[in-house]
Design a protein around this motif. Structure first.
Motif, mmCIF file in Angstrom:
data_model
loop_
_atom_site.group_PDB
_atom_site.id
_atom_site.type_symbol
_atom_site.label_atom_id
_atom_site.label_comp_id
_atom_site.label_asym_id
_atom_site.label_seq_id
_atom_site.Cartn_x
_atom_site.Cartn_y
_atom_site.Cartn_z
ATOM 1 N N VAL A 248 28.994 42.836 36.413
ATOM 2 C CA VAL A 248 28.481 41.531 36.822
ATOM 3 C C VAL A 248 27.302 41.127 35.936
ATOM 4 O O VAL A 248 27.210 39.975 35.481
ATOM 5 N N ARG A 249 26.398 42.051 35.672
ATOM 6 C CA ARG A 249 25.238 41.740 34.832
ATOM 7 C C ARG A 249 25.664 41.379 33.410
ATOM 8 O O ARG A 249 25.048 40.529 32.765
ATOM 9 N N GLN A 250 26.711 42.020 32.907
ATOM 10 C CA GLN A 250 27.155 41.767 31.535
ATOM 11 C C GLN A 250 27.833 40.405 31.383
ATOM 12 O O GLN A 250 27.703 39.759 30.340
ATOM 13 N N HIS A 251 28.546 39.964 32.415
ATOM 14 C CA HIS A 251 29.429 38.813 32.226
ATOM 15 C C HIS A 251 29.032 37.550 32.983
ATOM 16 O O HIS A 251 29.474 36.465 32.604
ATOM 17 N N ALA A 252 28.254 37.654 34.036
ATOM 18 C CA ALA A 252 27.816 36.440 34.729
ATOM 19 C C ALA A 252 26.755 35.743 33.884
ATOM 20 O O ALA A 252 25.893 36.385 33.290
ATOM 21 N N THR A 253 26.821 34.420 33.828
ATOM 22 C CA THR A 253 25.823 33.663 33.067
ATOM 23 C C THR A 253 24.786 33.027 33.982
ATOM 24 O O THR A 253 23.901 32.318 33.506
ATOM 25 N N THR A 254 24.899 33.249 35.281
ATOM 26 C CA THR A 254 23.882 32.780 36.221
ATOM 27 C C THR A 254 23.103 33.987 36.729
ATOM 28 O O THR A 254 23.587 35.120 36.684
ATOM 29 N N ARG A 255 21.902 33.732 37.229
ATOM 30 C CA ARG A 255 21.022 34.829 37.633
ATOM 31 C C ARG A 255 21.607 35.598 38.817
ATOM 32 O O ARG A 255 22.358 35.053 39.625
ATOM 33 N N LEU A 256 21.244 36.869 38.903
ATOM 34 C CA LEU A 256 21.699 37.708 40.004
ATOM 35 C C LEU A 256 20.989 37.274 41.280
ATOM 36 O O LEU A 256 19.763 37.270 41.356
ATOM 37 N N GLN A 257 21.751 36.902 42.265
ATOM 38 C CA GLN A 257 21.187 36.347 43.490
ATOM 39 C C GLN A 257 21.176 37.354 44.629
ATOM 40 O O GLN A 257 20.313 37.307 45.504
ATOM 41 N N MET A 258 22.125 38.278 44.643
ATOM 42 C CA MET A 258 22.202 39.234 45.742
ATOM 43 C C MET A 258 22.686 40.571 45.213
ATOM 44 O O MET A 258 23.619 40.639 44.419
ATOM 45 N N SER A 260 23.373 44.370 46.977
ATOM 46 C CA SER A 260 23.343 45.286 48.113
ATOM 47 C C SER A 260 24.477 46.284 47.956
ATOM 48 O O SER A 260 25.186 46.285 46.945
ATOM 49 N N ASP A 261 24.658 47.148 48.959
ATOM 50 C CA ASP A 261 25.704 48.160 48.859
ATOM 51 C C ASP A 261 27.083 47.613 49.201
ATOM 52 O O ASP A 261 28.077 48.337 49.139
ATOM 53 N N SER A 262 27.162 46.328 49.549
ATOM 54 C CA SER A 262 28.464 45.761 49.897
ATOM 55 C C SER A 262 28.782 44.465 49.154
ATOM 56 O O SER A 262 29.935 44.039 49.137
ATOM 57 N N ILE A 263 27.781 43.844 48.538
ATOM 58 C CA ILE A 263 28.042 42.608 47.802
ATOM 59 C C ILE A 263 27.053 42.465 46.651
ATOM 60 O O ILE A 263 25.862 42.756 46.790
ATOM 61 N N ILE A 264 27.571 42.074 45.494
ATOM 62 C CA ILE A 264 26.762 41.773 44.313
ATOM 63 C C ILE A 264 27.157 40.370 43.887
ATOM 64 O O ILE A 264 28.328 40.108 43.607
ATOM 65 N N MET A 265 26.198 39.470 43.844
ATOM 66 C CA MET A 265 26.541 38.070 43.636
ATOM 67 C C MET A 265 25.554 37.404 42.697
ATOM 68 O O MET A 265 24.338 37.533 42.853
ATOM 69 N N SER A 266 26.093 36.695 41.716
ATOM 70 C CA SER A 266 25.234 35.859 40.886
ATOM 71 C C SER A 266 25.232 34.451 41.475
ATOM 72 O O SER A 266 26.097 34.092 42.280
ATOM 73 N N ALA A 267 24.255 33.661 41.076
ATOM 74 C CA ALA A 267 24.085 32.329 41.660
ATOM 75 C C ALA A 267 25.292 31.441 41.363
ATOM 76 O O ALA A 267 26.041 31.665 40.406
ATOM 77 N N ALA A 268 25.461 30.421 42.194
ATOM 78 C CA ALA A 268 26.568 29.486 42.018
ATOM 79 C C ALA A 268 26.433 28.751 40.688
ATOM 80 O O ALA A 268 25.316 28.496 40.219
ATOM 81 N N PRO A 269 27.549 28.402 40.046
ATOM 82 C CA PRO A 269 27.487 27.709 38.755
ATOM 83 C C PRO A 269 26.928 26.292 38.913
ATOM 84 O O PRO A 269 27.384 25.533 39.765
ATOM 85 N N LEU A 270 25.951 25.963 38.087
ATOM 86 C CA LEU A 270 25.339 24.630 38.122
ATOM 87 C C LEU A 270 25.724 23.798 36.905
ATOM 88 O O LEU A 270 25.727 22.570 36.965
ATOM 89 N N LYS A 271 26.033 24.471 35.790
ATOM 90 C CA LYS A 271 26.380 23.772 34.553
ATOM 91 C C LYS A 271 27.862 23.965 34.244
ATOM 92 O O LYS A 271 28.505 24.875 34.757
ATOM 93 N N ASP A 272 28.369 23.108 33.369
ATOM 94 C CA ASP A 272 29.790 23.162 33.036
ATOM 95 C C ASP A 272 30.192 24.467 32.359
ATOM 96 O O ASP A 272 31.359 24.859 32.419
ATOM 97 N N ASP A 273 29.237 25.133 31.699
ATOM 98 C CA ASP A 273 29.575 26.384 31.018
ATOM 99 C C ASP A 273 29.099 27.608 31.786
ATOM 100 O O ASP A 273 29.056 28.710 31.249
ATOM 101 N N ASP A 274 28.745 27.434 33.057
ATOM 102 C CA ASP A 274 28.307 28.557 33.882
ATOM 103 C C ASP A 274 29.494 29.397 34.352
ATOM 104 O O ASP A 274 30.568 28.863 34.662
ATOM 105 N N ILE A 275 29.255 30.701 34.428
ATOM 106 C CA ILE A 275 30.236 31.630 34.994
ATOM 107 C C ILE A 275 29.536 32.430 36.078
ATOM 108 O O ILE A 275 28.563 33.134 35.810
ATOM 109 N N SER A 276 30.015 32.299 37.292
ATOM 110 C CA SER A 276 29.437 33.016 38.429
ATOM 111 C C SER A 276 30.390 34.126 38.858
ATOM 112 O O SER A 276 31.596 33.905 38.975
ATOM 113 N N LEU A 277 29.841 35.316 39.082
ATOM 114 C CA LEU A 277 30.650 36.450 39.527
ATOM 115 C C LEU A 277 30.129 36.950 40.869
ATOM 116 O O LEU A 277 28.924 37.048 41.081
ATOM 117 N N THR A 278 31.060 37.263 41.748
ATOM 118 C CA THR A 278 30.727 37.873 43.035
ATOM 119 C C THR A 278 31.642 39.066 43.242
ATOM 120 O O THR A 278 32.864 38.944 43.126
#
Length: 342
Positions: A248-258, A260-278
């Motif tokens: 997730v850290r390597q490929h998401a282009t938005t900041r890490l938002q969460m 934990s031991d059950s979910i890793i989530m980057s922030a929602a995409p805001l720009k057209d070239d954003d990639i969000s991973l959960t």
């Protein structure tokens, strides 16, 4: 008068019968023992009662044949064979009923494929609604986390309601991703069943294995199940979860938002070239281990959706399983922006 049992060569059997008196010949029995010896007698000894035997006429003609007594093993095998044949017949009847339903429901193979595609489209629509809800939940979670961070910076205590809302939103996110996996599994079942039905339909109709309209046989692209990794136990899942965070850290282009031991989530995409991973760690309810599921989202805009269809983004999606299972990550299409965990 009882006659003794004789062991005779086969060539002497007829002669022995001819010299017997009519009265005695009426009760002549012939059998072969375990050593291959032929016996002729007016009675069958107890030790040979279980052997196959023939009752002969005066001329040596066979009047009656008695089969050898079955051994307990043979009786057991016959019973098992009867059960297997009964089950086989039951399956045949079930298949015949299915064939009748298949032929009554669909007149052509195009009808069958259109029905399949309609079911898949309905599930995809449902998944799109869930993903839309996920985007809203992510935005809501970001707002609550920002509010919590602001209160902490000001030295103010966090309200129980806010903490409860954050935890509820996280739980809803996990449940939503679990539902997506279930929907994708349902799609896979529909595809497999349609494939079997189509093969059977063609067989019943004696059709060639080709479709008159190739567009009707499309499966709708890659499945989200391609990003599911199954780990067998907690130890394996913990080790895999470390690699999930790396990915997730390597490929998401938005900041890490969460994190934990059950979910890793980057922030929602805001720009057209954003990639969000959960990524979600969905634990099995009835056995050890879990399913590790990664979802990739682009901005819900025309340019964002075009980005999600590119080969580079598809490599990120499909590279997840190989990376977690021990392979190498696919090249990132764009340099990741700096990410911070709130």
């Amino acid at each position: 008068m009882s006659r003794r049992a004789y062991k005779l060569p086969i060539g002497l059997v007829a002669t022995a019968l001819l010299v017997a008196s009519p009265l005695e010949a009426a009760k002549i029995y012939r059998w072969v023992d375990a050593e291959g010896n032929v016996h002729l007698s007016d009675r069958v000894p107890a030790e040979h009662v279980g052997n196959a035997r023939s009752e002969l006429s005066e001329s040596g003609r066979e009047l009656k044949r008695v089969q050898a007594a079955k051994t307990p093993e043979e009786i057991a095998r016959e019973k098992e064979l009867e059960k297997l044949r009964a089950e086989q017949q039951r399956l045949i009847e079930i298949q015949r009923a299915k064939d009748q339903v298949l032929l009554r429901t669909f007149r052509t193979e195009d009808d069958l494929l259109m029905a399949r595609n309609g079911k898949l489209a309905a599930i995809d629509s449902n998944i799109n609604v869930i993903r839309s809800n996920i985007r809203r939940m992510k935005n809501r979670l970001a707002e609550m986390q920002q509010s919590a961070a602001a209160r902490e910076r000001q030295g103010q205590p966090l309200s129980q309601n806010l903490l409860k809302d954050i935890e509820n939103t996280r739980s809803q996110l996990r449940d939503s991703y679990t539902t997506i996996i279930q929907k994708e599994q349902e799609k896979e079942s529909i595809r497999n069943k349609a494939s079997r039905d189509l093969a059977r339909f063609r067989n019943l109709k004696n059709l060639r294995e080709e479709n008159t309209d190739p567009q009707l046989d499309e499966t709708g692209g890659p499945s989200l199940l391609d990003t599911v990794v199954v780990c067998a136990d907690d130890r394996a899942c913990d080790q895999a979860w470390i690699k999930v965070e790396e990915y997730v850290r390597q490929h998401a282009t938005t900041r890490l938002q969460m994190l934990s031991d059950s979910i890793i989530m980057s922030a929602a995409p805001l720009k057209d070239d954003d990639i969000s991973l959960t990524a979600s760690r969905i634990r099995h309810k009835d056995k050890p281990g879990a399913e590790l599921f990664m979802d990739l989202q682009c901005k819900p805009s025309p340019l964002g959706q075009e980005l999600c269809k590119t080969e580079a983004v598809e490599k990120i999606r499909l590279g997840f399983r190989d990376y977690i299972s021990g392979g190498q990550a696919q090249p990132d299409p764009t340099p990741p922006r700096e990410m911070e965990s709130e």
